[in-house]
Design a protein around this motif. Structure first.
Motif, short mmCIF file in Angstrom:
data_model
loop_
_atom_site.label_atom_id
_atom_site.label_comp_id
_atom_site.label_asym_id
_atom_site.label_seq_id
_atom_site.Cartn_x
_atom_site.Cartn_y
_atom_site.Cartn_z
N GLN A 45 0.84 -1.20 0.00
CA GLN A 45 0.00 0.00 0.00
C GLN A 45 0.88 1.25 0.00
OE1 GLN A 45 -2.51 1.05 3.41
NE2 GLN A 45 -4.00 1.93 2.00
N GLU A 59 3.80 0.21 2.34
CA GLU A 59 3.79 -0.74 3.44
C GLU A 59 3.46 -2.13 2.89
OE1 GLU A 59 0.96 0.12 6.56
OE2 GLU A 59 1.60 -1.61 7.77
N ALA A 60 4.23 -3.12 3.32
CA ALA A 60 3.96 -4.51 2.93
C ALA A 60 2.93 -5.09 3.89
CB ALA A 60 5.25 -5.32 3.00
N ARG A 63 -1.16 -11.19 2.76
CA ARG A 63 -2.42 -11.79 2.34
C ARG A 63 -2.16 -13.28 2.21
NH1 ARG A 63 -3.58 -7.46 3.80
NH2 ARG A 63 -4.63 -5.79 2.68
N ILE A 78 -3.79 -13.38 11.99
CA ILE A 78 -2.57 -12.88 12.65
C ILE A 78 -2.58 -13.13 14.16
CG2 ILE A 78 -1.48 -10.72 13.42
CD1 ILE A 78 -0.28 -11.38 10.90
N ASP A 91 6.66 -13.16 9.79
CA ASP A 91 7.36 -11.88 9.61
C ASP A 91 8.69 -12.06 8.87
OD1 ASP A 91 5.29 -10.62 10.87
OD2 ASP A 91 6.37 -10.18 12.72
N MET A 94 7.87 -12.56 5.25
CA MET A 94 7.54 -11.28 4.60
C MET A 94 8.80 -10.45 4.37
SD MET A 94 4.22 -11.05 4.09
CE MET A 94 3.78 -9.30 4.06
N GLN A 119 6.12 -5.81 12.16
CA GLN A 119 6.83 -6.72 13.05
C GLN A 119 5.96 -7.02 14.27
OE1 GLN A 119 10.79 -7.34 12.45
NE2 GLN A 119 9.35 -7.42 10.74
N SER A 120 5.70 -8.29 14.50
CA SER A 120 4.98 -8.68 15.70
C SER A 120 5.74 -8.23 16.95
CB SER A 120 4.82 -10.21 15.71
OG SER A 120 4.51 -10.65 17.00
N GLU A 242 -2.53 7.22 9.12
CA GLU A 242 -3.06 6.06 8.41
C GLU A 242 -4.55 6.20 8.15
OE1 GLU A 242 -1.09 2.16 10.06
OE2 GLU A 242 -2.25 3.07 11.65
N ILE A 244 -6.52 7.37 5.53
CA ILE A 244 -7.18 8.53 4.94
C ILE A 244 -8.11 8.05 3.81
CG2 ILE A 244 -6.85 10.75 3.78
CD1 ILE A 244 -4.02 10.80 5.01
N GLY A 263 -3.77 5.63 2.75
CA GLY A 263 -5.18 5.30 2.89
C GLY A 263 -5.85 5.07 1.56
N TYR A 264 -7.08 4.57 1.63
CA TYR A 264 -7.82 4.21 0.42
C TYR A 264 -8.02 5.41 -0.50
CZ TYR A 264 -9.05 0.01 3.12
OH TYR A 264 -9.02 -1.14 3.86
P1 C2E Z 1 -1.53 -1.94 10.18
O1 C2E Z 1 -0.07 -2.25 10.13
O2 C2E Z 1 -1.95 -0.79 11.01
O3 C2E Z 1 -1.95 -1.74 8.66
C1 C2E Z 1 -2.96 -0.86 8.24
C2 C2E Z 1 -4.25 -1.58 7.94
O4 C2E Z 1 -5.22 -0.61 7.55
C3 C2E Z 1 -4.16 -2.56 6.76
O5 C2E Z 1 -5.08 -3.61 7.00
C4 C2E Z 1 -4.64 -1.69 5.61
O6 C2E Z 1 -5.13 -2.44 4.51
C5 C2E Z 1 -5.73 -0.91 6.28
N1 C2E Z 1 -6.02 0.35 5.60
C6 C2E Z 1 -5.22 1.07 4.79
N2 C2E Z 1 -5.81 2.19 4.35
C7 C2E Z 1 -7.04 2.20 4.91
C8 C2E Z 1 -8.17 3.09 4.83
O7 C2E Z 1 -8.14 4.13 4.17
N3 C2E Z 1 -9.28 2.75 5.55
C9 C2E Z 1 -9.34 1.62 6.30
N4 C2E Z 1 -10.47 1.35 6.96
N5 C2E Z 1 -8.30 0.75 6.40
C10 C2E Z 1 -7.17 1.03 5.71
P2 C2E Z 1 -4.70 -5.13 6.76
O8 C2E Z 1 -3.87 -5.29 5.52
O9 C2E Z 1 -5.95 -5.93 6.88
O10 C2E Z 1 -3.76 -5.44 8.01
C11 C2E Z 1 -4.26 -5.39 9.31
C12 C2E Z 1 -3.15 -5.50 10.33
O11 C2E Z 1 -2.52 -6.78 10.26
C13 C2E Z 1 -2.02 -4.50 10.13
O12 C2E Z 1 -2.37 -3.24 10.65
C14 C2E Z 1 -0.90 -5.18 10.88
O13 C2E Z 1 -1.00 -4.91 12.26
C15 C2E Z 1 -1.20 -6.64 10.66
N6 C2E Z 1 -0.30 -7.17 9.61
C16 C2E Z 1 -0.40 -7.09 8.27
N7 C2E Z 1 0.65 -7.70 7.67
C17 C2E Z 1 1.44 -8.17 8.66
C18 C2E Z 1 2.70 -8.90 8.69
O14 C2E Z 1 3.33 -9.24 7.66
N8 C2E Z 1 3.20 -9.21 9.92
C19 C2E Z 1 2.56 -8.84 11.09
N9 C2E Z 1 3.13 -9.18 12.25
N10 C2E Z 1 1.40 -8.16 11.09
C20 C2E Z 1 0.85 -7.83 9.90
#
Ligand code: C2E
Ligand code: MG
Ligand code: MG
Ligand code: MG
Length: 284
Positions: A45, A59-60, A63, A78, A91, A94, A119-120, A242, A244, A263-264
């Motif tokens: 993103q 940001e990676a 999925r 997660i 992690d 990734m 990072q967890s 984050e 927006i 953001g989206y």
């Molecule tokens: P995060 O790191 O705070 O990532 C932001 C989340 O907000 C992402 O959800 C993203 O898709 C979503 N987001 C981005 N823009 C918007 C927006 O405009 N509106 C809304 N409502 N949401 C938005 P995602 O991809 O479902 O990931 C959720 C959480 O999962 C992440 O929060 C992060 O804490 C965790 N995560 C994702 N990938 C990894 C990973 O590889 N390792 C670890 N440990 N955690 C991960």
């Protein structure tokens, strides 16, 4: 439900718990195979400079493309991965994929942007975290700051004593020495502590979407958001908000002094192939 309707003080086993139990059983069975079969994909993103509207990084986000369960968002697995000890493995998976992606583009002399990897919190209490991160940095030899590690502010919640804070600081310092940038993720959701900011010299403050939503409706929340942005900037941090979704939110953040956003409204997370095309059109 029976217990709730009749106002009983405890619930032995309700439908939601049953569903969760079944879901977790699927994960127990399928997750280890998913690593062998490389079913996890890195989506990206974009992050933007709010004033110039230029792409500044991405940001990676993991999925899971499961043949059995379909395309899963991290919210579905997660937490359980943390519970069963697979989050750390995920992690590193990734991180390895992102490092290879960047290395490959650099070798082909294609443009790159800094990529952040989540990072967890569990890493911080793992004995060999710094060693493995150093090995990874040495293996890929990427330019400094090209990989940014996102740690949530709650990851540091156990670092309460003076000694513990010194330890957390040492972790950040060593990651920096290895060439990683660091971001404090989900800032303003947990027990944000100013002492923590003081002891942790992280590069970026990522302000959580929840305070942005609050700030739109409530002047007191907006005042807090403005102060937090100012605080981050005075500490010399990059400040990014984050989540927006609207031009109004962007305008508000610019008014409050925020420099970066994600953001989206700008772009949703996308698969690597799409992100590569995206880089071609947005980096000139
Ligand atoms: P995060 O790191 O705070 O990532 C932001 C989340 O907000 C992402 O959800 C993203 O898709 C979503 N987001 C981005 N823009 C918007 C927006 O405009 N509106 C809304 N409502 N949401 C938005 P995602 O991809 O479902 O990931 C959720 C959480 O999962 C992440 O929060 C992060 O804490 C965790 N995560 C994702 N990938 C990894 C990973 O590889 N390792 C670890 N440990 N955690 C991960
Ligand atoms: Mg993140
Ligand atoms: Mg976040
Ligand atoms: Mg968040």
């Amino acid at each position: 439900n029976y217990a709730r309707e009749h106002n009983l003080p405890f619930v032995l086993f309700d439908q939601a718990m049953h569903d969760r139990f079944l879901w977790n059983k699927h994960l127990d069975e399928l997750a280890p195979k998913a690593f062998d079969r490389q079913e996890f994909a890195v989506w990206y993103q974009p992050k933007y400079d709010l004033a110039t509207k230029k792409l500044v990084g991405a940001e990676a986000l993991v999925r899971w493309q499961s043949p059995e369960l379909g395309l899963l968002m991290p919210g579905r697995f997660i937490d359980y991965f943390e519970h069963i000890g697979l989050a750390i493995r995920l992690d590193y998976y990734m991180l390895g994929h992102v490092a290879r992606f960047l290395e490959d583009r650099l070798r082909r002399q294609l443009p790159v942007v800094p990529i952040s990897v989540n990072q967890s919190a569990l890493h911080l209490s793992e004995g060999d975290y710094l060693k493995r991160m150093k090995e990874t940095a040495e293996a890929y030899r990427l330019p400094r700051g090209l990989i940014d590690l996102e740690l949530t502010e709650t990851a540091f919640i156990d670092f309460k004593s003076k000694e513990a804070r010194a330890n957390a600081r040492q972790i950040i310092d060593e990651l920096k020495a290895d060439g990683y940038a660091t971001s404090m993720d989900d800032f303003c959701t947990g027990y944000s502590s100013i002492a923590m900011l003081q002891s942790l010299p992280m590069d970026t403050m990522k302000i959580d979407r929840s305070i942005l939503l609050a700030a739109e409706k409530d002047p007191r929340a907006a005042a807090i958001l403005e102060s937090v942005i100012q605080l981050g900037r005075s500490l010399g941090m990059h400040v990014l908000t984050e989540g927006i979704e609207t031009p109004e939110q962007e305008a508000l953040l610019r008014r409050l002094g925020c420099t970066y956003g994600q953001g989206y409204f700008y772009a949703k997370p996308m698969p690597q192939e799409d992100f590569e095309r995206f880089l071609e059109t947005h980096l000139n």
